[in-house]
Design an enzyme around this catalytic site. Structure first.
Site, mmCIF file in Angstrom:
data_model
loop_
_atom_site.group_PDB
_atom_site.id
_atom_site.type_symbol
_atom_site.label_atom_id
_atom_site.label_comp_id
_atom_site.label_asym_id
_atom_site.label_seq_id
_atom_site.Cartn_x
_atom_site.Cartn_y
_atom_site.Cartn_z
ATOM 1 N N HIS A 82 0.966 -0.898 -0.065
ATOM 2 C CA HIS A 82 0.120 0.139 0.186
ATOM 3 C C HIS A 82 1.144 1.960 -0.024
ATOM 4 O O HIS A 82 0.353 2.089 -0.739
ATOM 5 C CB HIS A 82 -1.083 0.194 1.347
ATOM 6 N N GLU A 83 2.080 1.274 0.837
ATOM 7 C CA GLU A 83 2.967 2.769 0.977
ATOM 8 C C GLU A 83 3.784 2.942 -0.364
ATOM 9 O O GLU A 83 3.873 3.934 -0.762
ATOM 10 C CB GLU A 83 3.642 1.949 1.924
ATOM 11 N N HIS B 13 1.727 4.183 -3.647
ATOM 12 C CA HIS B 13 1.627 5.433 -2.531
ATOM 13 C C HIS B 13 2.469 6.670 -4.074
ATOM 14 O O HIS B 13 2.935 7.397 -4.906
ATOM 15 C CB HIS B 13 1.286 6.312 -1.569
ATOM 16 N N GLU C 297 -6.005 7.224 -0.678
ATOM 17 C CA GLU C 297 -5.667 6.229 0.418
ATOM 18 C C GLU C 297 -6.657 4.601 -0.676
ATOM 19 O O GLU C 297 -6.207 3.502 -0.688
ATOM 20 C CB GLU C 297 -6.416 6.700 1.215
#
Length: 482
Positions: free
Chosen positions: A268-269, A272, A333
């Site tokens: 997920h990070e 980004h 997100e």
């Protein structure tokens, strides 16, 4: 001599050019010298080049050993290195308060000017504006068209999802800002960094390398040099800068139950960073702030008192946050959840552990008694909505995982295990309430026992704990889902 040097370009610094005059018979007659202010002129001339072909008595020719004689004081001059310009996003953040202040001053000045006008002047101004209303409307329309054209020229396509987005700042701009930001974080966390020999650092390093290797078919992944920094802190947080600097807090390592959840969090990070969400969100904020300047000027010009203008400015800031910035942040997100789950699937992680992690986070927040904001006030989706979204994305992620020649997952679904665990805890709590059983201090606080039970019972089967080895499969075996 004047005509000889007149045609040469003029630039700094000057140099002395020595030319030899040869007679038609080939004998050297005399030396002619002069200053040339541009060395680029010498590249056009070579030994034997005729400078004055119209003359009949002889020609000017170069002799290599007499070409340039630089004054001795030139070699003693030292210049300082050029100062690097601030990255555009950082420069904009610095000028943003100044821009708001100027809008306030301009609006207040307009209000004072209007109040000081006599009534007849006000009526004349109103009549002037009404008579030219069509011209003023046309000018406003042209300005709006120019702004719309500028926005259209800055539209970009997301590298993985293909979504159309607005990018005012380029990736290169944010790479410069990320370098400055990472240096600041390294200085801030210098005393809290775990050594590379620490087992926790090695686990995070291996997961990041595994994610990068299995997703190397993405140019945004392979072009970045990923580096891991683990910070000793109880904060449940992790983030990745656009230049590949991964910062993981030990509180997050304690919150995850297994390597599969850790892979999903890091995916997920890293998503980004791959999608350039930092530059995208800053671009939206930049455009919204520019439009807000016009509204801020109008607020200070229309409000009769400064106190009302301040109240209007506060309301404008809150509405901007609630209507633009926070909804867009939640959208980014959700996109990072989707792409991060695909990255974890290509790394052969058990993607079914994603919803379980956010269910654990929701129960942890409830047991800790921390107040939770409504989703419309937050920059992140609520834990419950994240669980629902990831449940919808799990089937697609499982299909992506199958295309990557990953080992089969165990038949036991971690989501089912978690649901049974929570159901059992609720039944035990109701039984204790009916029996009026008081927990003794030797068993510890109820919140800590419940959290420990949840973390212990959500461990997957041993065969599913470790993802497939990076050597057994390659990124070419995977098909990236759209």
């Amino acid at each position: 001599m004047f005509h000889l040097f007149k045609g040469l370009p003029s630039c700094f610094p000057p140099a002395r050019l020595t030319l030899l005059w040869f007679s038609p018979a080939g004998r050297r007659a005399h030396v002619v010298s002069g200053h040339v202010r541009c060395r680029r002129a010498l590249h056009r001339l070579h030994p034997g080049t005729t400078l004055a072909p119209q003359t009949t008595a002889g020609t000017f020719q170069f002799e290599p050993r007499y070409l340039l004689h630089r004054p001795p004081w030139r070699s003693q001059v030292h210049t300082s290195p050029p100062l690097g310009a601030l990255p555009t996003p950082l420069l904009w953040m610095v000028l943003k308060p100044v821009q708001k202040l100027m809008a306030m001053i301009l609006g207040r000045s307009l209000r004072k000017w209007w109040v000081a006008l006599p009534d007849n002047r006000r009526n004349l101004f109103r009549q002037w504006a009404w008579q030219r209303r069509w011209r003023l409307s046309a000018a406003a329309g042209v300005a709006a068209a120019i702004v719309a054209l500028l926005l259209l020229t800055h539209l970009d396509e997301s590298p993985v999802t293909g979504r159309t987005r607005l990018l005012v700042f380029t990736r290169e701009n944010y790479m410069e800002l990320a370098a400055i930001t990472s240096t600041a974080y390294m200085e801030e966390f210098a005393e809290l960094m775990l050594p590379e020999s620490d087992a926790r650092h090695q686990v995070v390093q291996q997961v990041v390398q595994h994610l990068a290797q299995r997703n190397s078919d993405l140019a945004e992944m392979s072009d970045v040099t990923w580096s891991v920094h683990v910070v000793q802190s109880p904060n449940i947080n992790a983030f990745v800068l656009p230049n590949g600097k991964v910062f993981m807090f030990t509180g997050m390592l304690e919150a995850v139950a297994d390597v599969h959840q850790l892979t999903i969090v890091l995916g997920h990070e890293m998503a980004h960073a791959l999608l350039g969400h930092a530059a995208e969100q800053a671009s939206l904020s930049h455009v919204v702030d520019l439009l807000s300047v016009i509204l801020l000027t109008a607020i200070w010009a229309v409000c009769p008192r400064d106190s009302l203008a301040l109240l209007g400015q506060w309301a404008q800031d809150k509405l901007t946050q609630l209507m633009f910035n926070r909804p867009y942040s939640r959208k980014l997100e959700a996109e990072a959840d989707q792409v991060g789950l695909q990255l974890a699937a290509k790394a052969c992680a058990d993607v079914r552990a994603g919803p379980v992690f956010w269910q654990q986070m929701e129960i942890r927040d409830q047991l800790s008694g921390e107040p939770s904001l409504p989703e419309w006030l937050s920059t992140h989706p609520s834990h419950r909505n994240r669980v629902a979204q990831l449940d919808l994305l799990v089937p697609q992620a499982l299909e992506v995982r199958e295309t990557c020649v990953c080992p089969a997952l165990p038949s036991t679904d971690p989501r089912a295990v978690f649901s049974k665990s929570v159901h059992r805890l609720l039944e035990d709590a109701k039984a204790r309430e009916r029996a009026n059983v008081t927990v003794t201090p030797s068993h510890g606080p109820a919140a800590g026992a419940a959290a420990a039970a949840l973390l212990a019972q959500t461990q997957p089967a041993p065969s599913a704990r470790e993802p497939a080895s990076a050597d057994s499969v390659s990124a070419d075996d995977c098909i990236t889902a759209a």
